[in-house]
Design an enzyme around this catalytic site. Sequence first.
Site, PDB file in Angstrom:
ATOM      1  CD  GLU A 201      -5.165  18.312  48.576  1.00  0.00           C
ATOM      2  OE1 GLU A 201      -5.615  19.288  49.195  1.00  0.00           O
ATOM      3  OE2 GLU A 201      -5.013  17.190  49.082  1.00  0.00           O
TER       4      GLU A 201
ATOM      5  N   GLY B 238      -6.559  20.974  53.077  1.00  0.00           N
ATOM      6  CA  GLY B 238      -5.275  21.538  53.475  1.00  0.00           C
ATOM      7  C   GLY B 238      -4.792  21.014  54.809  1.00  0.00           C
TER       8      GLY B 238
ATOM      9  N   GLY C 232      -3.658  12.681  51.251  1.00  0.00           N
ATOM     10  CA  GLY C 232      -4.270  12.390  52.543  1.00  0.00           C
ATOM     11  C   GLY C 232      -4.397  10.891  52.761  1.00  0.00           C
TER      12      GLY C 232
END
Length: 236
Positions: free
Chosen positions: A108, A100, A31
């Site tokens: 993850e 997600g 991310g």
Amino acid sequence: DLIEESKRLAAYTAVDQHVKPEHKIIGVGSGSTVPYVVDRIFQQGKEVNKGRVFIPTGFQSRQLIVSAGLSLGDVDEYPAIDITIDGADEVDHQLNCVKGGGACHLREKVLAEAAHTFVLVADYRKNVQYLGTNFLSGVPIEVVPFAYAKVLNNLHHSLGSPKATLRMAVKKAGPVVTDNGNFVIDAPFEREHMIDPQIIMSKIKMLTGVVEVGLFCGMAKAAYFGNEDGTVTIRW
Ligand code: DER
């Protein structure tokens, strides 16, 4: 800008408080907040980082580690991790989180579970009382392509997510394909299902064809939120 600065603040504070010299095996999430985590760990210096191995949670995470010149390890070689730090799409008052948004939640969750300590870093938008408050696209669910229509049907008619959709790619024709070659379904739920997200998480996980659910319940030891006013909120 305020959001980027709050991501940096959360990441730097979490690393300063949680990543100790004795932590040798470090799980790196995915991310836009995690790059600040890697920056801060890099700033801990060559000496301490020389003896460390960094385990990625996907292609983007792997690129972060490599471009920072940190040493890369695989989870099959290091199945027990000292600490994993990752972002989140939302974190509720019990530290349950939705993950997600970046379609990376299978790896993850593997690294979150493999870690002795799992810590979340996020900007202020993610700090909520109940999941589904700000992150409205729903719970990300990784599914095998063969089963996606069946799982969508289950969600629409049996699990209370009539608006569940297959996640379509933006810069690629067709659906998003994960690092594992699977599809992602986004399943929004009413507040009643998010009071104790563990219940709906288990129901979704039991659907044949589901690989992993983007609800991480009771896994995080602490969560760091950068605030708009430059302060940091820490919850544990
Ligand atoms: O996909 C994920 O779970 C990522 O951790 C992601 O959702 C976190 O997003 P951000 O750090 O870019 O806000």
